[in-house]
Motif scaffolding. Structure first.
Motif, short mmCIF file in Angstrom:
data_model
loop_
_atom_site.label_atom_id
_atom_site.label_comp_id
_atom_site.label_asym_id
_atom_site.label_seq_id
_atom_site.Cartn_x
_atom_site.Cartn_y
_atom_site.Cartn_z
N UNK A 215 0.84 -1.21 0.00
CA UNK A 215 0.00 0.00 0.00
C UNK A 215 0.87 1.26 0.00
N UNK A 216 1.96 1.23 0.76
CA UNK A 216 2.87 2.37 0.76
C UNK A 216 3.51 2.58 -0.59
N UNK A 217 3.87 1.49 -1.27
CA UNK A 217 4.46 1.61 -2.60
C UNK A 217 3.46 2.17 -3.59
N UNK B 17 0.11 13.17 -0.32
CA UNK B 17 0.01 11.73 -0.53
C UNK B 17 1.34 11.05 -0.22
N UNK B 18 2.44 11.75 -0.42
CA UNK B 18 3.76 11.15 -0.21
C UNK B 18 4.09 10.89 1.25
N UNK B 19 3.63 11.75 2.14
CA UNK B 19 3.93 11.56 3.56
C UNK B 19 3.28 10.28 4.11
N UNK B 20 1.99 10.02 3.83
CA UNK B 20 1.43 8.73 4.27
C UNK B 20 2.08 7.54 3.57
N UNK B 21 2.55 7.73 2.34
CA UNK B 21 3.23 6.65 1.63
C UNK B 21 4.52 6.27 2.35
N UNK B 22 5.28 7.27 2.78
CA UNK B 22 6.51 7.00 3.51
C UNK B 22 6.19 6.35 4.86
N UNK B 23 5.13 6.81 5.51
CA UNK B 23 4.75 6.23 6.80
C UNK B 23 4.34 4.76 6.65
N UNK B 24 3.54 4.46 5.62
CA UNK B 24 3.14 3.06 5.38
C UNK B 24 4.36 2.21 5.05
N UNK C 45 10.51 -7.56 11.75
CA UNK C 45 9.92 -8.49 12.70
C UNK C 45 9.67 -9.85 12.07
N UNK C 46 9.96 -9.98 10.78
CA UNK C 46 9.78 -11.26 10.11
C UNK C 46 8.38 -11.53 9.62
N UNK C 47 7.60 -10.48 9.40
CA UNK C 47 6.21 -10.66 9.01
C UNK C 47 5.89 -10.12 7.63
N UNK C 48 6.88 -9.97 6.77
CA UNK C 48 6.59 -9.46 5.44
C UNK C 48 7.83 -9.35 4.60
N UNK C 49 7.61 -9.04 3.33
CA UNK C 49 8.71 -8.91 2.39
C UNK C 49 9.41 -7.58 2.50
N UNK C 50 10.65 -7.54 2.02
CA UNK C 50 11.47 -6.33 2.14
C UNK C 50 11.33 -5.42 0.94
N UNK C 51 11.22 -5.97 -0.28
CA UNK C 51 11.28 -5.14 -1.47
C UNK C 51 10.20 -4.07 -1.54
N UNK C 52 8.91 -4.39 -1.32
CA UNK C 52 7.92 -3.31 -1.42
C UNK C 52 8.16 -2.20 -0.40
N UNK C 53 8.62 -2.57 0.79
CA UNK C 53 8.86 -1.55 1.81
C UNK C 53 10.01 -0.64 1.42
N UNK D 180 11.88 4.66 -0.87
CA UNK D 180 12.68 5.44 -1.83
C UNK D 180 11.78 6.32 -2.69
N UNK D 181 10.74 5.73 -3.27
CA UNK D 181 9.86 6.49 -4.17
C UNK D 181 9.06 7.52 -3.38
N UNK D 182 8.58 7.15 -2.20
CA UNK D 182 7.83 8.11 -1.37
C UNK D 182 8.68 9.29 -0.93
N UNK D 183 9.91 9.00 -0.53
CA UNK D 183 10.79 10.10 -0.14
C UNK D 183 11.08 11.02 -1.31
N UNK D 184 11.27 10.44 -2.48
CA UNK D 184 11.49 11.28 -3.67
C UNK D 184 10.25 12.10 -4.00
N UNK D 185 9.07 11.50 -3.81
CA UNK D 185 7.83 12.23 -4.10
C UNK D 185 7.61 13.37 -3.13
#
Length: 89
Positions: A21-23, A43-50, A60-68, A73-78
């Motif tokens: 969702x953040x991506x 829109x970019x600030x909630x994207x970075x937060x997500x 914590x071992x509960x999800x993938x790394x790539x989307x985060x 990176x993209x949210x910070x640039x936005x």
């Protein structure tokens, strides 16, 4: 292979819906930066937060790394690029 050796199974793929969702929000924010820098920041600030929360779930071992990571990176640039553009003008 003997009967004592376990079968090699592919690693489990765990999705990270918060990071995805953040991506998606980060991509929308980047596209909105063409229209309005203010909307891009809103829109970019909630994207970075997500994405940051999704990265914490990865730690914590509960999800993938790539989307985060991609969402961060993209949210910070936005968020940073419109601010830099407004300061340059």
């Amino acid at each position: 292979m003997t009967d004592d050796e376990p079968d090699a199974s592919p690693p489990d793929r765990v999705t990270n819906p918060v990071a995805v969702a953040g991506l998606v929000l980060a991509i929308v924010a980047m596209l909105l930066s063409v229209i309005s820098p203010g909307l891009s920041i809103l829109v970019g600030v909630p994207a970075v937060a997500c994405s940051a929360f999704g990265f914490r779930l990865y730690q914590l071992g509960r999800g993938g790394r790539f989307p985060a990571a991609a969402g961060l990176v993209v949210g910070a640039a936005a968020v940073i690029l419109p601010i830099a553009l407004l300061l340059a003008l």
